[in-house]
Each structure stands twice: as C-alpha cells, then as structure tokens.
Design a protein around this motif. Structure first.
Motif, PDB file in Angstrom:
ATOM      1  N   HIS A  36       0.798  -1.227   0.000  1.00  0.00           N
ATOM      2  CA  HIS A  36       0.000   0.000   0.000  1.00  0.00           C
ATOM      3  C   HIS A  36       0.831   1.277   0.000  1.00  0.00           C
ATOM      4  O   HIS A  36       0.422   2.282  -0.577  1.00  0.00           O
ATOM      5  N   LEU A  37       1.977   1.257   0.679  1.00  0.00           N
ATOM      6  CA  LEU A  37       2.716   2.496   0.894  1.00  0.00           C
ATOM      7  C   LEU A  37       3.213   3.116  -0.403  1.00  0.00           C
ATOM      8  O   LEU A  37       3.122   4.337  -0.594  1.00  0.00           O
ATOM      9  N   ALA A  38       3.732   2.283  -1.299  1.00  0.00           N
ATOM     10  CA  ALA A  38       4.256   2.819  -2.561  1.00  0.00           C
ATOM     11  C   ALA A  38       3.157   3.499  -3.372  1.00  0.00           C
ATOM     12  O   ALA A  38       3.389   4.524  -4.027  1.00  0.00           O
ATOM     13  N   GLN A  39       1.945   2.930  -3.316  1.00  0.00           N
ATOM     14  CA  GLN A  39       0.828   3.528  -4.051  1.00  0.00           C
ATOM     15  C   GLN A  39       0.483   4.921  -3.515  1.00  0.00           C
ATOM     16  O   GLN A  39      -0.063   5.751  -4.250  1.00  0.00           O
ATOM     17  N   LEU A  40       0.814   5.161  -2.243  1.00  0.00           N
ATOM     18  CA  LEU A  40       0.536   6.451  -1.623  1.00  0.00           C
ATOM     19  C   LEU A  40       1.745   7.382  -1.674  1.00  0.00           C
ATOM     20  O   LEU A  40       1.709   8.480  -1.123  1.00  0.00           O
ATOM     21  N   GLY A  41       2.815   6.923  -2.317  1.00  0.00           N
ATOM     22  CA  GLY A  41       4.019   7.733  -2.403  1.00  0.00           C
ATOM     23  C   GLY A  41       4.807   7.794  -1.114  1.00  0.00           C
ATOM     24  O   GLY A  41       5.579   8.723  -0.884  1.00  0.00           O
ATOM     25  N   VAL A  42       4.624   6.789  -0.252  1.00  0.00           N
ATOM     26  CA  VAL A  42       5.306   6.748   1.038  1.00  0.00           C
ATOM     27  C   VAL A  42       6.461   5.751   0.955  1.00  0.00           C
ATOM     28  O   VAL A  42       6.284   4.635   0.467  1.00  0.00           O
ATOM     29  N   PRO A  43       7.655   6.108   1.412  1.00  0.00           N
ATOM     30  CA  PRO A  43       8.790   5.174   1.384  1.00  0.00           C
ATOM     31  C   PRO A  43       8.478   3.892   2.144  1.00  0.00           C
ATOM     32  O   PRO A  43       7.810   3.919   3.189  1.00  0.00           O
ATOM     33  N   SER A  44       8.966   2.773   1.613  1.00  0.00           N
ATOM     34  CA  SER A  44       8.744   1.471   2.235  1.00  0.00           C
ATOM     35  C   SER A  44      10.043   0.947   2.842  1.00  0.00           C
ATOM     36  O   SER A  44      11.126   1.465   2.574  1.00  0.00           O
ATOM     37  N   ALA A  45       9.925  -0.081   3.663  1.00  0.00           N
ATOM     38  CA  ALA A  45      11.087  -0.770   4.227  1.00  0.00           C
ATOM     39  C   ALA A  45      11.035  -2.223   3.791  1.00  0.00           C
ATOM     40  O   ALA A  45       9.959  -2.826   3.717  1.00  0.00           O
ATOM     41  N   PHE A  46      12.201  -2.793   3.508  1.00  0.00           N
ATOM     42  CA  PHE A  46      12.250  -4.164   2.998  1.00  0.00           C
ATOM     43  C   PHE A  46      11.745  -5.191   4.008  1.00  0.00           C
ATOM     44  O   PHE A  46      11.355  -6.292   3.631  1.00  0.00           O
ATOM     45  N   ASP A  47      11.752  -4.840   5.307  1.00  0.00           N
ATOM     46  CA  ASP A  47      11.219  -5.759   6.322  1.00  0.00           C
ATOM     47  C   ASP A  47       9.889  -5.277   6.880  1.00  0.00           C
ATOM     48  O   ASP A  47       9.356  -5.868   7.805  1.00  0.00           O
ATOM     49  N   VAL A  76       1.744  -0.509  12.712  1.00  0.00           N
ATOM     50  CA  VAL A  76       1.333  -1.818  12.211  1.00  0.00           C
ATOM     51  C   VAL A  76       0.508  -1.653  10.945  1.00  0.00           C
ATOM     52  O   VAL A  76      -0.498  -0.948  10.934  1.00  0.00           O
ATOM     53  N   GLY A  77       0.950  -2.314   9.877  1.00  0.00           N
ATOM     54  CA  GLY A  77       0.200  -2.391   8.638  1.00  0.00           C
ATOM     55  C   GLY A  77      -0.087  -3.845   8.310  1.00  0.00           C
ATOM     56  O   GLY A  77       0.115  -4.742   9.146  1.00  0.00           O
ATOM     57  N   GLU A  78      -0.522  -4.097   7.093  1.00  0.00           N
ATOM     58  CA  GLU A  78      -0.944  -5.450   6.714  1.00  0.00           C
ATOM     59  C   GLU A  78       0.191  -6.462   6.808  1.00  0.00           C
ATOM     60  O   GLU A  78       0.052  -7.515   7.440  1.00  0.00           O
ATOM     61  N   VAL A  79       1.326  -6.169   6.187  1.00  0.00           N
ATOM     62  CA  VAL A  79       2.443  -7.118   6.179  1.00  0.00           C
ATOM     63  C   VAL A  79       3.099  -7.196   7.553  1.00  0.00           C
ATOM     64  O   VAL A  79       3.422  -8.290   8.043  1.00  0.00           O
ATOM     65  N   HIS A  80       3.299  -6.051   8.183  1.00  0.00           N
ATOM     66  CA  HIS A  80       3.861  -6.001   9.532  1.00  0.00           C
ATOM     67  C   HIS A  80       3.052  -6.908  10.477  1.00  0.00           C
ATOM     68  O   HIS A  80       3.613  -7.746  11.197  1.00  0.00           O
ATOM     69  N   ALA A 113      -5.160   1.935   7.410  1.00  0.00           N
ATOM     70  CA  ALA A 113      -6.008   1.906   8.594  1.00  0.00           C
ATOM     71  C   ALA A 113      -6.786   0.605   8.762  1.00  0.00           C
ATOM     72  O   ALA A 113      -6.639  -0.083   9.780  1.00  0.00           O
ATOM     73  N   ASN A 114      -7.628   0.253   7.799  1.00  0.00           N
ATOM     74  CA  ASN A 114      -8.458  -0.946   7.960  1.00  0.00           C
ATOM     75  C   ASN A 114      -7.620  -2.209   8.003  1.00  0.00           C
ATOM     76  O   ASN A 114      -7.847  -3.092   8.836  1.00  0.00           O
ATOM     77  N   ALA A 115      -6.637  -2.296   7.100  1.00  0.00           N
ATOM     78  CA  ALA A 115      -5.770  -3.476   7.085  1.00  0.00           C
ATOM     79  C   ALA A 115      -4.987  -3.582   8.387  1.00  0.00           C
ATOM     80  O   ALA A 115      -4.794  -4.681   8.931  1.00  0.00           O
ATOM     81  N   GLY A 116      -4.532  -2.432   8.899  1.00  0.00           N
ATOM     82  CA  GLY A 116      -3.790  -2.445  10.151  1.00  0.00           C
ATOM     83  C   GLY A 116      -4.651  -2.844  11.334  1.00  0.00           C
ATOM     84  O   GLY A 116      -4.217  -3.599  12.208  1.00  0.00           O
ATOM     85  N   LEU A 117      -5.887  -2.352  11.381  1.00  0.00           N
ATOM     86  CA  LEU A 117      -6.791  -2.706  12.473  1.00  0.00           C
ATOM     87  C   LEU A 117      -7.104  -4.205  12.467  1.00  0.00           C
ATOM     88  O   LEU A 117      -7.119  -4.859  13.515  1.00  0.00           O
ATOM     89  N   ILE A 118      -7.339  -4.737  11.284  1.00  0.00           N
ATOM     90  CA  ILE A 118      -7.590  -6.184  11.173  1.00  0.00           C
ATOM     91  C   ILE A 118      -6.358  -6.961  11.610  1.00  0.00           C
ATOM     92  O   ILE A 118      -6.448  -7.969  12.325  1.00  0.00           O
ATOM     93  N   CYS A 147       4.663   2.249  23.523  1.00  0.00           N
ATOM     94  CA  CYS A 147       3.803   1.163  23.050  1.00  0.00           C
ATOM     95  C   CYS A 147       2.361   1.636  23.211  1.00  0.00           C
ATOM     96  O   CYS A 147       1.814   1.613  24.315  1.00  0.00           O
ATOM     97  N   PHE A 148       1.767   2.070  22.101  1.00  0.00           N
ATOM     98  CA  PHE A 148       0.456   2.701  22.141  1.00  0.00           C
ATOM     99  C   PHE A 148      -0.499   2.052  21.145  1.00  0.00           C
ATOM    100  O   PHE A 148      -0.112   1.195  20.340  1.00  0.00           O
ATOM    101  N   GLY A 149      -1.747   2.498  21.200  1.00  0.00           N
ATOM    102  CA  GLY A 149      -2.747   2.043  20.240  1.00  0.00           C
ATOM    103  C   GLY A 149      -2.972   0.548  20.323  1.00  0.00           C
ATOM    104  O   GLY A 149      -3.000  -0.044  21.405  1.00  0.00           O
ATOM    105  N   GLY A 150      -3.122  -0.067  19.145  1.00  0.00           N
ATOM    106  CA  GLY A 150      -3.366  -1.504  19.090  1.00  0.00           C
ATOM    107  C   GLY A 150      -2.285  -2.315  19.762  1.00  0.00           C
ATOM    108  O   GLY A 150      -2.561  -3.331  20.410  1.00  0.00           O
ATOM    109  N   MET A 151      -1.033  -1.882  19.656  1.00  0.00           N
ATOM    110  CA  MET A 151       0.045  -2.624  20.295  1.00  0.00           C
ATOM    111  C   MET A 151       0.001  -2.478  21.809  1.00  0.00           C
ATOM    112  O   MET A 151       0.477  -3.361  22.534  1.00  0.00           O
ATOM    113  N   GLY A 152      -0.562  -1.384  22.312  1.00  0.00           N
ATOM    114  CA  GLY A 152      -0.778  -1.272  23.743  1.00  0.00           C
ATOM    115  C   GLY A 152      -1.742  -2.337  24.239  1.00  0.00           C
ATOM    116  O   GLY A 152      -1.553  -2.917  25.318  1.00  0.00           O
ATOM    117  N   ILE A 153      -2.771  -2.610  23.435  1.00  0.00           N
ATOM    118  CA  ILE A 153      -3.716  -3.679  23.790  1.00  0.00           C
ATOM    119  C   ILE A 153      -3.037  -5.038  23.696  1.00  0.00           C
ATOM    120  O   ILE A 153      -3.197  -5.904  24.568  1.00  0.00           O
TER     121      ILE A 153
END
Length: 306
Positions: A36-47, A76-80, A113-118, A147-153
């Motif tokens: 998803h990130l590349a489609q939004l013009g956001v730099p990605s990480a190989f891991d 947290v995103g889909e692959v992460h 957002a949605n992929a990360g929440l799932i 450690c916040f948000g979903g990862m806090g849970i």
C-alpha cells in the motif's frame, strides 16, 4: 550500560539474545513489503518495520519479534501484522520456551487503517492462542516511541510485561488524546505529564507491568530470562477479577480529580505518601514503593521478579 531506547530493533536483538543465535524469517533480502505504501508515495522498508525469527535466550529456544520504531513509528500495517501473526502461529506449532515481543509502536498506520486494524485483531487472537497452549508471551517496552494504540492492547494481552523507566505504555497516545479532546484535556507537549501518566514508573506502581528496569539492554535481558517461566492460565474467572480490580482502581480517584494530576492522586490512594517525588526517584526506589495491596490484576505473578 547500553541504552535500550537508543538501539535499533536489530541492535536490541543482537544484544538481548544469545550471541549469534538469531535466525531471521523473511529478512530484508526477501523484500516482503507493504503493498500500500508505494501507491501512496510513502517510502517502504524491505522488512516492513519488524524483524521476526527464532533464537536462544540463556540457552532456551525462543521466538522473537522486534518492531523498528524508526520506520513509521513502528506502526502496524498489513504485512507487519501478518509477520507477527505468522510468528505466533508457528510458536503454537513448535512450542518454544517463550515468545518475546520487543514492542515499539504508535499503533496502526493511518496509511493502512483498515488493514492495520484487522492485523492487530489477528495478532491478539494468535497471542491468546499461544498463551492458551502454555507458551508464555513476554513483552519488552523501552523504545523511544513507546507502546500505544493496538500494540498497547496486544501488550496487555501478554503473560508478562517488562518496562523501563523511560518506556511508555497506554491505549491512546498523547497526541491522539490532545487531537480528540483538546490540549486542556491532555497537553502532549508536557513531557513530565506524559511520563507521569504513561511511563514505566507509573505502570509499575499501578501493577500494569511486571518488571521495572533501567534503560539498559542487560537489564532487559535479565528480566526476560527471569520471565521465561511466567506463563499463567487464561480463565474467565481471571478476566472477571481483573475487570473488577480495574473498576476499583478507577473508584479510588477523588470525585473532583478532573483537571488535577491524576497520576499523583492515584499514587497517594495506593499508599505512597510523598507521591510528588516519584518522577525524580531512581528505579530501585520506585520498585520499593509498590504497595503490598495494590489495585491491579497482575500482582499475583509479579512477586519476586525484577
């Protein structure tokens, strides 16, 4: 003494685990990245901002994941999330001595957002499956992003939490609270306020973490080794007990606490007379302050482990 907060995810893995024992699954060379990130013009990480694999800790076989706070705040995103789920599912199959999660995350990426929440919900389900199978899940919190948000849970779903005095743990991050309710409710630029209400010392005093350590990789390693046998059963009675204790903690605050330093008020209610001095105390001094009778659902498995 090596600062845990200042290390990258892979530096923490190299220093925390037995030397040369970490074998990474889906390393950067595999280039499994967010679609998803590349489609939004956001730099990605190989891991995709997380390293997962197997290793040994004091000779014990462990599975481990380390989030990289320098990449999108450990978001947290889909692959992460899929990498975390895959690690936990493999732990369910292979039954290591423990699963270690070196958590550093602001929560779900808004870009996914949605992929990360799932993904976070799937991580929680997989983590609870691992715990139900008797494999302890140990979370280490001490990165600069907290450690916040979903990862806090996710962290609070684990068997055992190790937190440094500079670590932070909460559901909503300071900026999120301020954006939602205004600076009058919570000033995210007030660093003293942020650490009083989300920092490791507060989490220790209220029983929300099981070990409070210095900002030192060696201290985290020692606490993780001590926690390898910290598995506890998942039962409905245990969950209901913790809910009751959390409700009791909320009732401890005075009715007129709004707008006042609620952390200090709670510390006083827990029996700490000179609560105003807590932020300036050493880790050893704060560890000694935790009341024998505390309003927390985690105290029964914290005793004797530092």
């Amino acid at each position: 003494m090596i600062s845990y907060a200042e290390c990258s995810a892979r530096e923490r893995l190299a220093l925390l685990l037995d030397g040369g024992s970490f074998h990474e699954w889906l390393p950067p060379g595999e280039r499994v990245m967010s679609p998803h990130l590349a489609q939004l013009g956001v730099p990605s990480a190989f891991d995709d901002g997380v390293a997962i694999g197997r290793a040994t800790l004091a000779g014990h076989p462990v599975f481990v994941a380390a989030q990289e706070g320098a990449f999108m705040g450990g978001g947290v995103g889909e692959v992460h999330g899929a990498k975390l789920v895959g690690l936990l599912q493999r732990a369910l199959r292979d039954r290591p001595a423990a699963v270690l999660l070196l958590a550093e995350s602001g929560g779900v990426r808004l870009h996914e957002a949605n992929a990360g929440l799932i993904a976070v919900s799937e991580v929680m389900r997989a983590l609870l499956d691992v715990r139900a199978a008797g494999v302890p899940v140990i979370v280490l919190i001490g990165g600069a992003n907290g450690c916040f948000g979903g990862m806090g849970i996710v962290a609070r779903c684990a068997d055992f939490i190790v937190c440094s005095d500079v670590g932070r743990l909460a559901m909503s991050g300071p900026e999120v609270i301020e954006a939602s309710h205004g600076v009058e409710e919570f000033d995210s630029r007030d660093r003293a306020l942020v650490w009083r209400t989300t920092g490791g010392k507060h989490r220790w005093l209220t029983g929300d973490c099981d070990a409070l350590v210095e900002d030192d990789v060696a201290a985290f390693r020692a606490a993780a080794i001590a926690a390898i046998g910290a598995s506890r059963p998942l039962t409905l009675a245990g969950l209901e007990e913790e809910h009751a204790l959390l409700a009791a903690r909320l009732r401890m605050l005075p009715a007129d606490s709004e707008g006042r330093d609620e952390a200090a008020l709670l510390w006083r209610a827990l029996g700490i007379d000179d609560a105003a001095r807590v932020p300036e105390l050493s880790v050893d001094a704060v560890r000694a302050l935790r009341p024998q009778r505390q309003v927390t659902g985690r105290s029964s498995r914290c005793n004797g482990i530092r």
